[in-house]
Design a protein around this motif. Structure first.
Motif, PDB file in Angstrom:
ATOM      1  N   ILE A   6     -17.502   5.469  47.230  1.00 25.92           N
ATOM      2  CA  ILE A   6     -17.297   4.596  48.388  1.00 25.92           C
ATOM      3  C   ILE A   6     -16.256   5.208  49.313  1.00 25.92           C
ATOM      4  O   ILE A   6     -15.440   6.046  48.903  1.00 25.92           O
ATOM      5  N   PRO A   7     -16.262   4.807  50.590  1.00 23.84           N
ATOM      6  CA  PRO A   7     -15.331   5.398  51.557  1.00 23.84           C
ATOM      7  C   PRO A   7     -13.912   4.876  51.372  1.00 23.84           C
ATOM      8  O   PRO A   7     -13.686   3.790  50.840  1.00 23.84           O
ATOM      9  N   VAL A   8     -12.964   5.674  51.843  1.00 26.24           N
ATOM     10  CA  VAL A   8     -11.543   5.315  51.858  1.00 26.24           C
ATOM     11  C   VAL A   8     -11.126   5.022  53.291  1.00 26.24           C
ATOM     12  O   VAL A   8     -11.467   5.783  54.199  1.00 26.24           O
ATOM     13  N   PRO A   9     -10.357   3.934  53.511  1.00 23.70           N
ATOM     14  CA  PRO A   9      -9.936   2.927  52.536  1.00 23.70           C
ATOM     15  C   PRO A   9     -11.138   2.125  52.030  1.00 23.70           C
ATOM     16  O   PRO A   9     -12.082   1.887  52.768  1.00 23.70           O
ATOM     17  N   VAL A  10     -11.058   1.716  50.758  1.00 26.63           N
ATOM     18  CA  VAL A  10     -12.204   1.041  50.143  1.00 26.63           C
ATOM     19  C   VAL A  10     -12.413  -0.317  50.807  1.00 26.63           C
ATOM     20  O   VAL A  10     -11.487  -0.893  51.388  1.00 26.63           O
ATOM     21  N   PRO A  11     -13.648  -0.829  50.761  1.00 29.52           N
ATOM     22  CA  PRO A  11     -13.953  -2.083  51.464  1.00 29.52           C
ATOM     23  C   PRO A  11     -13.017  -3.240  51.121  1.00 29.52           C
ATOM     24  O   PRO A  11     -12.630  -4.015  52.009  1.00 29.52           O
ATOM     25  N   ALA A  12     -12.643  -3.389  49.853  1.00 28.48           N
ATOM     26  CA  ALA A  12     -11.761  -4.501  49.483  1.00 28.48           C
ATOM     27  C   ALA A  12     -10.399  -4.364  50.155  1.00 28.48           C
ATOM     28  O   ALA A  12      -9.829  -5.341  50.631  1.00 28.48           O
ATOM     29  N   THR A  13      -9.871  -3.150  50.211  1.00 30.35           N
ATOM     30  CA  THR A  13      -8.574  -2.936  50.858  1.00 30.35           C
ATOM     31  C   THR A  13      -8.641  -3.283  52.336  1.00 30.35           C
ATOM     32  O   THR A  13      -7.759  -3.966  52.869  1.00 30.35           O
ATOM     33  N   VAL A  14      -9.691  -2.815  53.008  1.00 30.79           N
ATOM     34  CA  VAL A  14      -9.836  -3.115  54.445  1.00 30.79           C
ATOM     35  C   VAL A  14      -9.903  -4.619  54.667  1.00 30.79           C
ATOM     36  O   VAL A  14      -9.267  -5.157  55.588  1.00 30.79           O
ATOM     37  N   ALA A  15     -10.642  -5.320  53.826  1.00 31.44           N
ATOM     38  CA  ALA A  15     -10.780  -6.774  53.995  1.00 31.44           C
ATOM     39  C   ALA A  15      -9.441  -7.480  53.781  1.00 31.44           C
ATOM     40  O   ALA A  15      -9.096  -8.410  54.521  1.00 31.44           O
ATOM     41  N   ILE A  16      -8.683  -7.056  52.787  1.00 30.40           N
ATOM     42  CA  ILE A  16      -7.388  -7.686  52.503  1.00 30.40           C
ATOM     43  C   ILE A  16      -6.391  -7.449  53.621  1.00 30.40           C
ATOM     44  O   ILE A  16      -5.548  -8.304  53.925  1.00 30.40           O
ATOM     45  N   LEU A  17      -6.500  -6.283  54.276  1.00 32.45           N
ATOM     46  CA  LEU A  17      -5.519  -5.912  55.306  1.00 32.45           C
ATOM     47  C   LEU A  17      -5.818  -6.511  56.683  1.00 32.45           C
ATOM     48  O   LEU A  17      -5.095  -6.230  57.632  1.00 32.45           O
TER      49      LEU A  17
END
Length: 395
Positions: A161-172
Motif C-alpha cells: 500500500i502507498p505511504v502514508p498508509v490510508p489509515a494514517t491519512v484518514a486519522i490526520l
C-alpha cells in the motif's frame, strides 16, 4: 507542564513512549501500571546513537500472539481498566480515531471493525502507556511541529500500500502536515492517533522554561537526511516577572464576543471546548445589545501563543461572527503545584503565597472530582477534608 513534539522524522508509538521514558518516566513503573491491564508483554530499553545523538530505543517484547482484536474488545478492555479518568478518555479517543479510519476505508461499521497489527499488545502498550506517561509527567499543554510524511510503499496485512498508509491519512484529517525526504513510512496509524488525540497547537516552540529533553528512536532506515528520532521538550510556562511581595506580573491575551442567539446548553459546550483547548479562564456575563436584546458576553483569558487557536474555537463553537482581543498585563500571586498526602490519598494542589507571606493550599477541582467519584463521596466533603488536612499554620 508543556510538552513540545519536535517530529523531525515523524512519529510512531514506540518512538513516543521511548522519548517519554527518556524524559524520566520509569520503565518499571510503566510495566507495573500496564500489567494490571495487559498480559503477555515485557518492556525493555536500550541507548542508541543516531547522528551522534543519544536516544532511548524502546522495545515491547510480546508473548501474546493475538494480533487481531475487534474495536469493541479493545474499548471494553480500556473502559474496565483501573486507569486515571484522563488516561482512560485519551486511550479510548486514540483507538476511536483508528477504528473510524479503518471502518471508513474497509466499508464496515465501527463496532465490527477489527485491527490487524494495531490490535496487538504492542500497540495497546504504546497507546495506553503513552497516556500514563503523560499523566506521570503532569503534561497539560501540547504543541508540535507540523507532521512530516514519508513516501513510497510498504507491505502490510492487506498487501502493498502507498505511504502514508490510508489509515494514517484518514486519522490526520484536520491536522497540519508537511512533506519530507523520507522514502518510507515515518508516521504510523498509532503515532497519528496519539497526535490527533493530544490536539497540539502547531507551530514554533511556545514560551516556556525548558526543564527536560527526551529522544525516542525509530527502528527503520528512513532514507531521510534527518536522524530517525522524535524529540520531546518538556517545560513549564515562561516565568512571570517578580514584582516583590510574592506578586508576579505577566501578560495574557483576552478575547471577548457577544452572542444573543445561543442556548445555555450550547454555551456550556463552548466553555468546555475552550477549556479543553487550554484557556486559563472562561466567563459569561449578562449583557444588552442594540435594540435592547439580552445577550451573553463571553470572555476568554489565555496565553498569548494560544490566541489564534481559541479565537478559532469561539468562531466555530458560537454563533459569533467576530471576536475582539487585546493583550493584557496582569499581577498574580506566587503559586506552584504541590502534592499533599491526606486520608483520601495523594492529591495535587496549588500552593499560593499571599503578599504577607501566608501560605494557602488549594486542591485542584479535577482531583477532588476524581476522589469523589472513586470513593462515592459528596464533592464538598472531599474538598473540605483535603483543605483541612493540607493547610497547617506552619506550612
Amino acid at each position: 507542564m508543556i510538552l513540545y513534539l519536535d517530529m523531525m522524522a515523524g512519529i510512531a508509538g514506540d518512538m513516543f513512549l521511548g522519548a517519554l521514558v527518556d524524559l524520566g518516566v520509569p520503565v518499571e513503573w510503566l510495566k507495573g501500571k500496564l500489567s494490571g491491564i495487559l498480559h503477555g508483554f515485557d518492556l525493555r530499553t536500550e541507548i542508541v546513537f543516531r547522528h551522534h545523538l543519544r536516544a532511548v530505543n524502546l522495545f515491547v517484547d510480546v508473548t501474546d500472539d493475538v494480533t487481531h482484536r475487534h474495536y469493541t474488545h479493545i474499548r471494553h478492555m480500556i473502559e474496565s481498566a483501573d486507569l486515571p479518568e484522563k488516561v482512560r478518555d485519551n486511550a479510548l479517543e486514540a483507538f476511536r480515531h483508528i477504528a473510524q479510519a479503518e471502518a471508513h476505508i474497509h466499508g464496515k461499521d465501527i463496532e465490527t471493525v477489527h485491527f490487524h497489527e494495531i490490535g496487538g499488545v504492542d500497540s495497546l502498550v504504546d497507546i495506553i502507556g503513552s497516556f500514563l506517561a503523560l499523566d506521570y509527567l503532569g503534561v497539560d499543554q501540547v504543541a508540535a511541529t507540523p507532521i512530516p510524511l514519508g513516501s513510497g510503499t510498504i507491505k502490510c496485512a492487506h498487501g502493498t500500500i502507498p505511504v502514508p498508509v490510508p489509515a494514517t491519512v484518514a486519522i490526520l484529517k484536520g491536522l497540519e502536515v508537511t512533506g519530507s525526504d523520507a522514502k518510507t513510512e515515518i508516521v504510523t496509524p498509532t503515532g497519528a492517533s496519539l497526535v490527533a488525540t493530544l490536539k497540539p497547537r502547531f507551530g514554533g516552540m511556545p514560551d516556556m522554561q525548558i526543564e527536560k529533553v527526551g529522544y525516542g528512536a525509530g527502528k527503520r532506515d528512513t532514507g531521510a537526511s534527518a536522524p530517525n528520532l522524535l524529540r520531546l521538550v518538556l517545560g513549564s510556562p515562561a516565568a512571570a516577572k517578580d514584582c516583590g511581595d510574592n506578586i508576579l506580573s505577566d501578560q495574557v491575551a483576552v478575547l471577548y464576543t457577544n452572542v444573543d442567539d445561543m442556548s445555555p446548553e450550547s454555551l456550556g459546550f463552548a466553555m468546555d471546548r475552550l477549556m479543553d483547548k487550554g484557556a486559563l479562564d472562561v466567563s459569561f456575563t449578562p449583557a444588552f445589545m442594540k435594540k435592547n436584546r439580552p445577550a451573553t458576553r463571553i470572555e476568554v483569558i489565555c496565553r498569548k501563543e494560544q490566541l489564534k487557536d481559541l479565537a478559532n474555537v469561539l468562531l466555530a463553537e458560537t454563533t459569533s461572527i467576530g471576536v475582539r482581543y487585546h493583550l493584557c498585563d496582569r499581577m498574580i500571586l506566587k503559586r506552584e503545584p504541590v502534592a499533599v498526602e491526606t486520608r483520601l490519598g495523594r492529591v495535587t494542589a496549588k500552593k499560593i503565597t499571599s503578599p504577607n507571606g501566608e501560605i494557602r493550599i488549594r486542591p485542584e477541582y479535577d482531583e477532588c472530582k476524581r476522589i469523589a467519584r472513586e470513593q462515592n463521596l459528596p464533592f464538598y466533603q472531599v474538598y473540605e477534608q483535603i483543605l483541612a488536612e493540607s493547610n497547617p499554620l506552619d506550612r
